[in-house]
Scaffold this motif. Structure first.
Motif, short mmCIF file in Angstrom:
data_model
loop_
_atom_site.label_atom_id
_atom_site.label_comp_id
_atom_site.label_asym_id
_atom_site.label_seq_id
_atom_site.Cartn_x
_atom_site.Cartn_y
_atom_site.Cartn_z
N ASP A 4 0.75 -1.25 -0.17
CA ASP A 4 0.02 0.08 -0.12
C ASP A 4 0.80 1.21 -0.09
N PHE A 5 2.08 1.24 -0.02
CA PHE A 5 3.05 2.34 0.08
C PHE A 5 3.00 3.20 -1.35
N LEU A 6 3.01 2.40 -2.45
CA LEU A 6 2.89 2.78 -3.77
C LEU A 6 2.10 2.33 -4.74
N PRO A 7 1.58 3.14 -5.72
CA PRO A 7 0.97 2.13 -6.94
C PRO A 7 2.06 1.37 -7.62
N GLY A 8 1.51 0.23 -8.33
CA GLY A 8 2.31 -0.38 -9.29
C GLY A 8 2.69 0.09 -10.68
N SER A 9 1.93 1.19 -10.92
CA SER A 9 1.91 1.84 -12.43
C SER A 9 1.06 3.15 -12.16
N GLY A 10 1.02 3.46 -13.32
CA GLY A 10 0.06 4.61 -13.67
C GLY A 10 0.40 5.82 -13.07
N LEU A 33 16.69 1.12 -2.55
CA LEU A 33 15.35 0.76 -2.94
C LEU A 33 14.61 1.05 -1.89
N ILE A 34 14.77 0.56 -0.82
CA ILE A 34 13.84 0.73 0.46
C ILE A 34 13.57 2.25 0.73
N VAL A 35 14.60 3.18 0.42
CA VAL A 35 14.82 4.34 1.14
C VAL A 35 13.72 5.11 -0.10
N ALA A 36 14.00 4.74 -1.49
CA ALA A 36 13.31 5.43 -2.29
C ALA A 36 11.85 5.15 -2.25
N ILE A 37 11.49 3.98 -2.00
CA ILE A 37 10.11 3.68 -1.60
C ILE A 37 9.47 4.23 -0.67
N VAL A 38 10.21 4.42 0.49
CA VAL A 38 9.70 5.22 1.66
C VAL A 38 9.55 6.85 1.11
N ARG A 39 10.19 7.34 0.50
CA ARG A 39 10.35 8.59 0.23
C ARG A 39 9.19 8.92 -0.61
N GLN A 40 9.04 8.06 -1.76
CA GLN A 40 7.83 8.48 -2.57
C GLN A 40 6.51 8.39 -2.06
N ALA A 41 6.52 7.01 -1.08
CA ALA A 41 5.26 6.79 -0.24
C ALA A 41 4.98 8.00 0.55
N MET A 42 5.88 8.67 1.10
CA MET A 42 5.57 9.84 2.13
C MET A 42 4.64 10.94 1.20
N THR A 43 5.16 11.08 -0.13
CA THR A 43 4.40 12.06 -1.05
C THR A 43 3.21 11.55 -1.33
N TYR A 44 3.30 10.37 -1.79
CA TYR A 44 2.04 9.49 -2.35
C TYR A 44 1.07 9.61 -1.57
N ARG A 45 1.13 8.82 -0.41
CA ARG A 45 0.05 8.57 0.59
C ARG A 45 -0.37 9.84 1.41
N ARG A 46 0.46 11.09 1.32
CA ARG A 46 0.17 12.19 1.91
C ARG A 46 -1.05 12.99 1.03
N GLY A 47 -0.72 12.86 -0.17
CA GLY A 47 -1.52 13.35 -1.43
C GLY A 47 -3.00 12.46 -1.19
N LYS A 48 -3.09 11.37 -0.84
CA LYS A 48 -4.15 10.51 -0.93
C LYS A 48 -4.89 10.43 0.63
N ARG A 49 -4.16 11.63 1.21
CA ARG A 49 -4.89 11.76 2.79
C ARG A 49 -4.67 10.56 3.53
N ASN A 50 -3.79 9.78 3.40
CA ASN A 50 -3.47 8.61 4.17
C ASN A 50 -2.03 8.39 4.31
N ALA A 51 -1.51 9.46 5.19
CA ALA A 51 -0.11 9.50 5.47
C ALA A 51 0.51 8.16 6.00
N LEU A 52 1.84 8.05 5.62
CA LEU A 52 2.53 7.18 6.29
C LEU A 52 2.48 7.11 7.73
N SER A 53 2.44 5.90 8.41
CA SER A 53 2.12 6.03 9.80
C SER A 53 3.54 5.60 10.59
N ARG A 54 3.67 6.11 11.78
CA ARG A 54 4.85 5.54 12.65
C ARG A 54 4.72 4.05 12.70
N GLU A 55 3.59 3.41 12.88
CA GLU A 55 3.60 1.93 12.99
C GLU A 55 4.01 1.38 12.03
#
Length: 159
Positions: free
Chosen positions: A18-24, A70-92
């Motif tokens: 759920d961190f990032l989309p697979g494409s699109g 790779l993991i750092v790139a996924i987390v960085r992009q997820a921070m942007t992507y998920r915040r835009g979806k109003r479902n920000a990454l959580s501490r958990e």
């Protein structure tokens, strides 16, 4: 790859799904994070979860030195992507990621940084498990045990 690492990869894939989309998406997606980490050619288009497993596995087996990136790139992009979806990454989620990474023999200092972790706020305290409202008394337990013994004495069709 050991069974332990393979299981850790499966658990990581479940978490990262759920961190990032697979494409699109041309700004944030698994293929873009992979390309940023230098393993873009290891991303296999198709179903997202198997593609994530393949990406993680191939990176560990073929370009282990790129795994952290790779993991750092996924987390960085997820921070942007998920915040835009109003479902920000959580501490958990970050804590779970940090708990899974040793399964593939990694610890990522950036993800363990106290300042970074503090930016998520305090981890939620686990809610205590609800207590059972009814307790089994010794008399009731004896009654049930007796009933069970009586049932076993019946012939199979009657049971």
């Amino acid at each position: 790859m050991s069974f332990r690492e393979a299981q850790a990869v499966e658990d990581l894939a479940d978490l990262l799904y759920d961190f990032l989309p697979g494409s699109g998406n041309n700004r944030t997606a698994f293929p873009l994070a992979a390309a940023h980490a230098g393993v873009g050619d290891l991303w296999v288009a198709g179903s997202k979860r198997p593609a994530i497993v393949q990406l993680l596995t191939a990176t560990l087996e073929q370009r282990r030195s790129c795994f952290t990136k790779l993991i750092v790139a996924i987390v960085r992009q997820a921070m942007t992507y998920r915040r835009g979806k109003r479902n920000a990454l959580s501490r958990e989620e970050i804590d779970r990621l940090n708990s899974l990474l040793p399964g593939v023999q990694f610890k990522i200092p950036e993800l363990l940084d106290p300042g970074f972790l503090k930016s998520f706020g305090s981890p939620k305290a686990e809610e205590p498990a609800p207590q059972a409202t009814a307790t089994l008394t010794a008399a009731k337990a004896q009654e049930l045990a007796t009933l069970l013994i009586e049932i076993t004495k019946l012939d199979p069709h009657t049971r």
